[in-house]
Design a protein around this motif. Structure first.
Motif, PDB file in Angstrom:
ATOM      1  N   ILE A  86      24.088  25.143  -1.950  1.00  6.61           N
ATOM      2  CA  ILE A  86      22.724  25.426  -2.032  1.00  6.61           C
ATOM      3  C   ILE A  86      22.033  23.223  -1.723  1.00  6.61           C
ATOM      4  CG2 ILE A  86      20.668  26.248  -3.051  1.00  6.61           C
ATOM      5  CD1 ILE A  86      22.014  28.260  -4.912  1.00  6.61           C
ATOM      6  N   LEU A  87      21.542  23.686  -1.333  1.00 10.95           N
ATOM      7  CA  LEU A  87      21.147  22.323  -0.998  1.00 10.95           C
ATOM      8  C   LEU A  87      19.804  22.083  -1.522  1.00 10.95           C
ATOM      9  CD1 LEU A  87      21.928  21.856   3.242  1.00 10.95           C
ATOM     10  CD2 LEU A  87      22.674  21.084   1.082  1.00 10.95           C
ATOM     11  N   CYS A  88      19.650  20.906  -2.336  1.00 10.01           N
ATOM     12  CA  CYS A  88      17.909  20.956  -3.120  1.00 10.01           C
ATOM     13  C   CYS A  88      17.852  19.523  -3.130  1.00 10.01           C
ATOM     14  CB  CYS A  88      18.332  21.176  -4.623  1.00 10.01           C
ATOM     15  SG  CYS A  88      19.589  22.912  -5.156  1.00 10.01           S
ATOM     16  N   VAL A  89      18.485  19.291  -2.176  1.00  6.49           N
ATOM     17  CA  VAL A  89      17.366  17.560  -1.836  1.00  6.49           C
ATOM     18  C   VAL A  89      16.129  17.672  -1.259  1.00  6.49           C
ATOM     19  CG1 VAL A  89      20.132  16.883  -1.163  1.00  6.49           C
ATOM     20  CG2 VAL A  89      18.750  17.557   0.610  1.00  6.49           C
ATOM     21  N   PRO A  90      15.506  16.440  -0.799  1.00  2.25           N
ATOM     22  CA  PRO A  90      14.005  16.366  -0.494  1.00  2.25           C
ATOM     23  C   PRO A  90      14.667  16.827   1.227  1.00  2.25           C
ATOM     24  CG  PRO A  90      14.405  14.470  -1.814  1.00  2.25           C
ATOM     25  CD  PRO A  90      15.396  15.493  -1.823  1.00  2.25           C
ATOM     26  N   VAL A  91      12.909  17.634   1.497  1.00  2.00           N
ATOM     27  CA  VAL A  91      12.685  17.956   2.419  1.00  2.00           C
ATOM     28  C   VAL A  91      13.600  17.387   3.309  1.00  2.00           C
ATOM     29  CG1 VAL A  91      10.532  18.844   4.443  1.00  2.00           C
ATOM     30  CG2 VAL A  91      10.339  19.960   2.194  1.00  2.00           C
ATOM     31  N   LEU A 149      30.611  14.876  -0.142  1.00  2.00           N
ATOM     32  CA  LEU A 149      30.562  15.538  -0.105  1.00  2.00           C
ATOM     33  C   LEU A 149      31.210  15.815   0.216  1.00  2.00           C
ATOM     34  CD1 LEU A 149      26.952  16.727   0.682  1.00  2.00           C
ATOM     35  CD2 LEU A 149      27.471  16.301   2.936  1.00  2.00           C
ATOM     36  N   ALA A 150      32.550  16.110   1.107  1.00  2.00           N
ATOM     37  CA  ALA A 150      33.432  15.847   1.530  1.00  2.00           C
ATOM     38  C   ALA A 150      34.279  17.359   0.138  1.00  2.00           C
ATOM     39  CB  ALA A 150      34.056  15.575   1.919  1.00  2.00           C
ATOM     40  N   GLU A 151      34.631  16.084  -0.527  1.00  2.00           N
ATOM     41  CA  GLU A 151      35.384  16.557  -1.873  1.00  2.00           C
ATOM     42  C   GLU A 151      34.017  18.250  -2.463  1.00  2.00           C
ATOM     43  OE1 GLU A 151      36.708  14.572  -5.728  1.00  2.00           O
ATOM     44  OE2 GLU A 151      37.307  13.301  -4.031  1.00  2.00           O
ATOM     45  N   GLY A 152      33.180  18.059  -2.874  1.00  2.00           N
ATOM     46  CA  GLY A 152      32.530  18.745  -2.998  1.00  2.00           C
ATOM     47  C   GLY A 152      32.134  19.810  -2.690  1.00  2.00           C
ATOM     48  N   VAL A 153      31.931  20.290  -1.313  1.00  2.00           N
ATOM     49  CA  VAL A 153      31.372  20.947  -0.636  1.00  2.00           C
ATOM     50  C   VAL A 153      32.769  21.747  -0.519  1.00  2.00           C
ATOM     51  CG1 VAL A 153      29.246  20.216  -0.190  1.00  2.00           C
ATOM     52  CG2 VAL A 153      31.508  21.049   0.908  1.00  2.00           C
ATOM     53  N   ALA A 202      25.704  17.484   7.147  1.00  2.00           N
ATOM     54  CA  ALA A 202      27.273  16.679   7.479  1.00  2.00           C
ATOM     55  C   ALA A 202      27.837  17.870   6.079  1.00  2.00           C
ATOM     56  CB  ALA A 202      26.602  16.021   5.847  1.00  2.00           C
ATOM     57  N   ALA A 203      27.202  18.785   4.987  1.00  2.00           N
ATOM     58  CA  ALA A 203      28.315  19.917   4.841  1.00  2.00           C
ATOM     59  C   ALA A 203      28.644  20.386   5.368  1.00  2.00           C
ATOM     60  CB  ALA A 203      27.046  20.532   3.689  1.00  2.00           C
TER      61      ALA A 203
END
Ligand SMILES: NC(=O)c1ccc[n+]([C@@H]2O[C@H](COP(=O)([O-])OP(=O)(O)OC[C@H]3O[C@@H](n4cnc5c(N)ncnc54)[C@H](OP(=O)(O)O)[C@@H]3O)[C@@H](O)[C@H]2O)c1
Ligand SMILES: NC(=O)c1ccc[n+]([C@@H]2O[C@H](COP(=O)([O-])OP(=O)(O)OC[C@H]3O[C@@H](n4cnc5c(N)ncnc54)[C@H](OP(=O)(O)O)[C@@H]3O)[C@@H](O)[C@H]2O)c1
Lengths: 294, 294
Positions: free
Chosen positions: A71-76, A60-64, A85-86
């Motif tokens: 854009i968070l597209c994870v389940p609710v 996550l750290a590297e990606g953002v 975290a992002a």
């Protein structure tokens, strides 16, 4: 025109997330560089195979870190934790968004942890299928569908404008609404229908012996339509039901009142009352067709 | 093979009736001569234009006089009266059938007036669309669908066999069931889903002002599926609900019990109970697909 964003990071490239990546791949004017982030190695491998992103990572750290739009597209059920975290790794001036189907219980929790130099503009695209995962995405999933934009109070107008432009470039029509208005609409048009569809399947499942198997065997079209709705992912719907619990239960209560009235009309063989109610149903259907959403 | 019947008379050449006429026109081995009877001049004119029958008449007496098979395809609310009128003019040895969606309250009323030389073998083809009238019919409407056969006790086996052969030649799979078993199955797979679909539309219709119009505007897929069911003819469904009132209300009660349990699980945030129920829904859907009815 030039791309709206430099780098866009999608966390959770499933049905919705991979649809955005596909759209960005085919149109070019959404973002210059595409990043896909997921916790599951097989999801990342599949995204790589499909060639949906320029960078694919489980970090996550590297990606953002360099993203202008995340854009968070994870389940609710995973949105809150993933957002916090992002945020910790996003650069100043970046934009955070999510696509979760429920807002009132989610938005304020994220807003409370937001640094002043990051804007948060969550949305809810009213589009989807009963499938999930990176293979289920479609570049034109949002074409002609509504995307509700639900910014917290005090969000800079420029951030809202950019997110609306983004979704319009995905083919969607956008509309700004408040948290609670959003959740009332969705309780009626989506959460309650799913609640009922799952429950009618449950009722059938509890019939005894022969009747149960014959009901499955003879399922006519009415029942088939219901079960199609109930084919959706149970985890996703559990989380949506829980997150929109209060408004959903209130909408269910309204519905129960109408069920009781209809049952009474039937018990009393009140032909006129039954007819009036059935005609309302048809009327709503006609309005929907007039709105070209059917 | 040779045609099963000499002359077949269809009373009420609407969706179901004109589908049978179309099938008989294209296959030839159902009946030699086709008669269409209706009370409405414009229906008769349309049947003539479409060339669906050899004889088209508004006179019940004339239309059924020479028929070896008379099938009532009129709305549920008109079946009893039309059956009694037809019986008075049918020839000895002829076969009477109807296709009404409800049995327990209808069958015995007709059987009570049946002369000993006319056999009565009602059926219920589990096929249909939300359209009606002679233009809505399709020659292959019954292809691979179930046709439930519901003869009263004491019906000659030969009459049942001929009616089953007729529907099999229409492409349907047949199965003999009792009145009340039929009505229990249909309450679950068709009448209750329609009852709920109409009621959810009614609930939406009663929302106030903006919310009501936005619900129509934003109707997501769940709601759209419901309204599609509720698009069916109100008169037809009023009559079906009334004719199957007791069994439908009992099925609704079972459903309400499950709604209450699900609402309780939600109120108590009992994740495990919610999950179990949602998974049952999915399971039923999978069984349906396995049965190739979905
Ligand atoms: N489906 C719809 O109709 C629809 C419509 C509008 C909005 N939405 C919203 O869109 C969001 C995603 O739904 P979807 O249908 O696209 O679901 P999906 O296809 O299952 O995609 C979700 C993705 O997120 C990943 N993921 C799950 N937990 C994660 C975590 N903690 N960190 C990183 N990745 C994680 C999943 O991987 P694993 O599967 O390996 O866990 C999967 O790749 C939800 O919030 C939903 O409410 C859905
Ligand atoms: N639709 C389905 O999905 C479905 C499935 C299985 C079984 N069924 C059963 O099939 C039957 C017919 O349904 P449908 O969908 O075919 O309806 P439909 O398309 O409306 O056809 C009914 C026809 O009967 C005529 N009619 C009405 N009252 C009459 C009377 N008293 N005498 C003579 N003709 C009369 C109607 O003419 P007017 O319109 O001019 O009155 C119309 O032509 C019903 O009993 C229904 O329960 C329907």
């Amino acid at each position: 025109g030039p791309p709206l964003f430099g780098t866009m990071a999608i966390i959770g490239p499933g049905l919705i997330g991979s649809s955005l990546l596909r759209r960005a791949r085919t149109s070019g004017w959404l973002a210059e560089k595409l990043v896909a982030i997921d916790h599951a190695p097989q999801v990342l491998a599949r995204v790589r195979e499909l060639g949906l992103a320029d960078m694919v990572t489980s970090s996550l750290a590297e990606g953002v870190r360099e993203a202008d739009l995340v854009i968070l597209c994870v389940p609710v059920g995973a949105v809150r934790e993933t957002a916090l975290a992002a945020i910790a790794h996003m650069k100043p001036g970046a934009l955070l968004s999510d696509v979760a189907s429920v807002r009132t219980t989610l938005g304020p929790e994220i807003t409370a942890h937001l640094p002043p130099d990051i804007a948060y503009v969550p949305v809810h695209p009213m589009a989807g299928t009963e499938h999930s995962g990176p293979d289920a995405g479609l570049a034109d999933l949002f074409e002609n569908r509504w995307c509700l934009v639900v910014p917290p109070e005090g969000t800079p107008a420029e951030a809202i404008r950019k997110v609306e432009a983004f979704w319009q470039r995905c083919g969607a029509r956008t509309r700004e609404v408040t948290d609670s208005y959003h959740d009332q609409i969705c309780a009626m048009v989506s959460h309650l229908p799913h609640f009922l569809a799952f429950t009618i399947c449950e009722t059938a499942d509890r019939l005894s012996g022969d009747l149960r198997s014959d009901v499955l065997e003879f399922a006519a079209s009415g029942f088939r339509d219901f079960t199609r709705i109930a084919a959706s992912d149970p985890v996703m719907w559990r989380d949506i039901f829980l997150a929109n619990r209060d408004i959903l239960l209130a909408t269910l209560e309204r519905f129960q009142t109408e069920v009781d009235k209809m049952a009474t009309a039937l018990r009393e063989e009140d032909e006129q009352a039954i007819m009036t109610r059935l005609e309302h149903g048809r009327h709503i259907r006609k309005s929907l067709i007039a709105n070209r959403q059917a």
